[in-house]
Design a protein around this motif. Sequence first.
Motif, short mmCIF file in Angstrom:
data_model
loop_
_atom_site.label_atom_id
_atom_site.label_comp_id
_atom_site.label_asym_id
_atom_site.label_seq_id
_atom_site.Cartn_x
_atom_site.Cartn_y
_atom_site.Cartn_z
N ASN A 2 0.85 -1.18 0.00
CA ASN A 2 0.00 0.00 0.00
C ASN A 2 0.89 1.24 0.00
O ASN A 2 1.58 1.52 0.96
CB ASN A 2 -0.90 -0.03 1.23
CG ASN A 2 -1.98 1.02 1.19
OD1 ASN A 2 -1.80 2.09 0.62
ND2 ASN A 2 -3.09 0.74 1.82
N HIS A 3 0.85 2.00 -1.08
CA HIS A 3 1.68 3.20 -1.21
C HIS A 3 0.90 4.48 -0.93
O HIS A 3 1.37 5.58 -1.23
CB HIS A 3 2.27 3.29 -2.62
CG HIS A 3 3.24 2.18 -2.92
ND1 HIS A 3 4.55 2.20 -2.48
CD2 HIS A 3 3.10 1.03 -3.59
CE1 HIS A 3 5.16 1.09 -2.87
NE2 HIS A 3 4.29 0.36 -3.55
N LEU A 4 -0.31 4.35 -0.40
CA LEU A 4 -1.13 5.53 -0.15
C LEU A 4 -0.58 6.35 1.01
O LEU A 4 -0.06 5.80 1.97
CB LEU A 4 -2.57 5.10 0.17
CG LEU A 4 -3.31 4.35 -0.93
CD1 LEU A 4 -4.67 3.90 -0.42
CD2 LEU A 4 -3.46 5.24 -2.15
N TYR A 5 -0.74 7.66 0.91
CA TYR A 5 -0.35 8.56 1.98
C TYR A 5 -1.62 9.12 2.60
O TYR A 5 -2.34 9.88 1.96
CB TYR A 5 0.52 9.70 1.44
CG TYR A 5 1.02 10.61 2.52
CD1 TYR A 5 2.10 10.24 3.32
CD2 TYR A 5 0.40 11.82 2.77
CE1 TYR A 5 2.55 11.07 4.32
CE2 TYR A 5 0.85 12.65 3.78
CZ TYR A 5 1.92 12.27 4.56
OH TYR A 5 2.37 13.08 5.55
N PRO A 110 -10.68 1.87 -9.14
CA PRO A 110 -9.47 2.27 -8.40
C PRO A 110 -8.32 2.78 -9.26
O PRO A 110 -7.61 3.70 -8.84
CB PRO A 110 -9.07 0.99 -7.66
CG PRO A 110 -10.32 0.20 -7.55
CD PRO A 110 -11.12 0.53 -8.78
N TYR A 116 -8.96 7.44 -2.37
CA TYR A 116 -10.09 6.58 -2.09
C TYR A 116 -10.85 7.14 -0.89
O TYR A 116 -10.25 7.77 -0.01
CB TYR A 116 -9.65 5.15 -1.75
CG TYR A 116 -8.79 4.51 -2.79
CD1 TYR A 116 -9.19 4.44 -4.13
CD2 TYR A 116 -7.57 3.94 -2.45
CE1 TYR A 116 -8.40 3.84 -5.08
CE2 TYR A 116 -6.77 3.34 -3.42
CZ TYR A 116 -7.19 3.30 -4.73
OH TYR A 116 -6.40 2.71 -5.67
N SER A 131 -7.95 2.10 5.03
CA SER A 131 -7.89 1.88 3.59
C SER A 131 -7.42 0.47 3.30
O SER A 131 -6.54 -0.06 3.97
CB SER A 131 -6.91 2.86 2.94
OG SER A 131 -6.69 2.50 1.59
N THR A 132 -8.00 -0.12 2.27
CA THR A 132 -7.55 -1.42 1.80
C THR A 132 -6.88 -1.26 0.43
O THR A 132 -6.80 -2.22 -0.34
CB THR A 132 -8.73 -2.41 1.70
OG1 THR A 132 -9.69 -1.87 0.78
CG2 THR A 132 -9.35 -2.65 3.05
N ASN A 133 -6.45 -0.02 0.13
CA ASN A 133 -5.80 0.26 -1.15
C ASN A 133 -6.75 0.00 -2.32
O ASN A 133 -6.33 -0.38 -3.40
CB ASN A 133 -4.51 -0.56 -1.28
CG ASN A 133 -3.48 0.12 -2.15
OD1 ASN A 133 -3.52 1.33 -2.35
ND2 ASN A 133 -2.55 -0.66 -2.69
N GLY A 134 -8.03 0.18 -2.08
CA GLY A 134 -9.02 -0.02 -3.12
C GLY A 134 -9.38 -1.48 -3.38
O GLY A 134 -10.18 -1.79 -4.25
N LYS A 135 -8.82 -2.38 -2.60
CA LYS A 135 -9.02 -3.81 -2.84
C LYS A 135 -10.35 -4.33 -2.31
O LYS A 135 -10.97 -5.19 -2.93
CB LYS A 135 -7.89 -4.63 -2.21
CG LYS A 135 -6.51 -4.32 -2.75
CD LYS A 135 -6.37 -4.77 -4.17
CE LYS A 135 -4.97 -4.50 -4.67
NZ LYS A 135 -4.86 -4.59 -6.11
#
Length: 191
Positions: A2-5, A110, A116, A131-135
């Motif tokens: 997961n690369h989300l900030y 996504p 998201y 967050s699930t990284n859009g999964k």
Amino acid sequence: MNHLYPIFLKVHELNILLVGGGSVGTEKLEFLLKSSPKAQVTAVSREFSQSFIDLAEKTDTVTMIEDVYHEKYLGAKHMVIAATDNKAVNRQIRDEAKERFLLVNVADTPDLCDFYLGGIVTKGNLKVAISTNGKSPTAAKRLRQLLEDVLPEELDDLLDNLNAYRETLKGDFEYKVKAMNEITEGFVKKN
């Protein structure tokens, strides 16, 4: 990976365009208003469902415009949520928003999203984002429900007390961090 900030936006100070007034648009509006009841939203849709209208009428910060999407609606906006039932229109919204360097969320797509709308738990001043990284939005929803059940309502009192203590501290930033770390270390110690 997961690369989300994660960030917390003051959406009551930003201008948001929401395109779509059906069930998905209603869900997105509900999410925004639950997290930030004064979110500044301009909603554009050929027609709005009754549930969307009912939700929008609960606040004076949502403006509804009955019209088809047009690029002119991107003017003076900070972020955009595309929630129509037309994939080509959603793609057009995303492409035109990106030309203006706007942040975009395309519902249920996504790979076209800059951000998201994950699960959020709010207990007074405490806000936890999931967050699930859009999964798997469903997994985020279940984790949100779990945290809502296990985090006590009294957390807000604790935060108020910690803030009051923090305000009494004298010294530089490093000293204050050390003092706050000492008083809160018991939160994570295992017995």
